[in-house]
Design an enzyme around this catalytic site. Sequence first.
Site, PDB file in Angstrom:
ATOM      1  N   ARG A  21       0.870  -1.159   0.000  1.00 47.97           N
ATOM      2  CA  ARG A  21       0.000   0.000   0.000  1.00 47.97           C
ATOM      3  C   ARG A  21       0.912   1.215   0.000  1.00 47.97           C
ATOM      4  O   ARG A  21       1.387   1.608   1.026  1.00 47.97           O
ATOM      5  CB  ARG A  21      -0.833   0.021   1.268  1.00 47.97           C
ATOM      6  CG  ARG A  21      -0.903  -1.314   1.938  1.00 47.97           C
ATOM      7  CD  ARG A  21      -1.439  -1.223   3.323  1.00 47.97           C
ATOM      8  NE  ARG A  21      -0.500  -0.737   4.279  1.00 47.97           N
ATOM      9  CZ  ARG A  21       0.383  -1.496   4.893  1.00 47.97           C
ATOM     10  NH1 ARG A  21       0.477  -2.762   4.657  1.00 47.97           N
ATOM     11  NH2 ARG A  21       1.182  -0.966   5.778  1.00 47.97           N
ATOM     12  N   CYS A  81       5.056   7.017   0.600  1.00 48.98           N
ATOM     13  CA  CYS A  81       4.715   5.602   0.749  1.00 48.98           C
ATOM     14  C   CYS A  81       3.579   5.415   1.751  1.00 48.98           C
ATOM     15  O   CYS A  81       3.457   6.182   2.707  1.00 48.98           O
ATOM     16  CB  CYS A  81       5.910   4.814   1.267  1.00 48.98           C
ATOM     17  SG  CYS A  81       7.425   5.076   0.347  1.00 48.98           S
ATOM     18  N   CYS A  82       2.797   4.356   1.535  1.00 48.33           N
ATOM     19  CA  CYS A  82       1.861   3.867   2.537  1.00 48.33           C
ATOM     20  C   CYS A  82       0.854   4.945   2.943  1.00 48.33           C
ATOM     21  O   CYS A  82       0.059   5.380   2.138  1.00 48.33           O
ATOM     22  CB  CYS A  82       2.666   3.352   3.731  1.00 48.33           C
ATOM     23  SG  CYS A  82       1.699   2.498   4.966  1.00 48.33           S
ATOM     24  N   ILE A  83       0.913   5.430   4.172  1.00 51.60           N
ATOM     25  CA  ILE A  83      -0.039   6.423   4.678  1.00 51.60           C
ATOM     26  C   ILE A  83       0.412   7.852   4.379  1.00 51.60           C
ATOM     27  O   ILE A  83      -0.379   8.803   4.463  1.00 51.60           O
ATOM     28  CB  ILE A  83      -0.227   6.216   6.202  1.00 51.60           C
ATOM     29  CG1 ILE A  83      -1.460   6.955   6.736  1.00 51.60           C
ATOM     30  CG2 ILE A  83       1.008   6.634   6.991  1.00 51.60           C
ATOM     31  CD1 ILE A  83      -2.748   6.332   6.310  1.00 51.60           C
TER      32      ILE A  83
END
Length: 221
Positions: free
Chosen positions: A10, A164-166
């Site tokens: 994610r 990245c990610c959140i």
Amino acid sequence: MLSFTATTGRALFAGSQQILRNALHTSVPMNAKVAVVLSGCGVYDGSEIHEASAVLVHLSRNQAQVSMFAPNIDQMHTINHTKGEPMEPNRNVLIESARIARGKVEALSGLQANGFDAVIFPGGFGAAKNLSSFASEGADLKVIPDVERVLKEFHEAKKPVGLCCIAPVLAAKVIPGCEVTVGSDEEEGGKWPYAGTAGAIEKLGAKHVKKAVTISFVFLY
Ligand SMILES: *[C@@H]1O[C@H](CO)[C@@H](O)[C@H](O)[C@H]1NC(C)=O
Ligand SMILES: CC(=O)N[C@H]1CO[C@H](CO)[C@@H](O)[C@@H]1O
């Protein structure tokens, strides 16, 4: 529009006209100067270590010159990662980030876009707890002033921003109307545990773009 992802999945991006690939591809500027912004050391209270390492591996394979930065502030809290609960005493974001950076980390207040070709923010809860208040306030988040300044400087200079990610929520908050992705906006049976973040991104007035991991993963090779 630019996409960037880390190995954990994610992941991804933020908006500017250039593509990160251009900055990192071996045929484009060799030795691109890339700033990596850390938020501590550990998935639940700082930078996600696997993501930060994956970013650093890919950058070094592409001959980038990396400099690491982190805010010199206390963490929101320090988590005992064996049980996921807060512990005392609390720690400092810059000092914890120095673990990942092997000591070579500078205060985020000193990062200026004019010295770099791109900036990358690994994910982890530090982005949602120390770089912003997304973990506690969701779409009403505040972003710390140095993070806001750095994102705007790189964006205005049309330099790639990788999140990245959140971490894409940071750009969604401070760059109105930017395009970002956290992968999917549906959980798909646990495949995208933070799918709800896509809703918060739209609420902030940014555009959430659905992306699979493998498509953008290729960008860093
Ligand atoms: C962390 O949690 C473990 C239990 O999982 C406990 O044994 C240990 O004492 C805790 N350490 C601190 C510093 O809180
Ligand atoms: C957005 C923000 O400032 N988040 C937290 C990061 O850590 C500091 C220091 O503990 C907190 O005060 C902030 O709320």
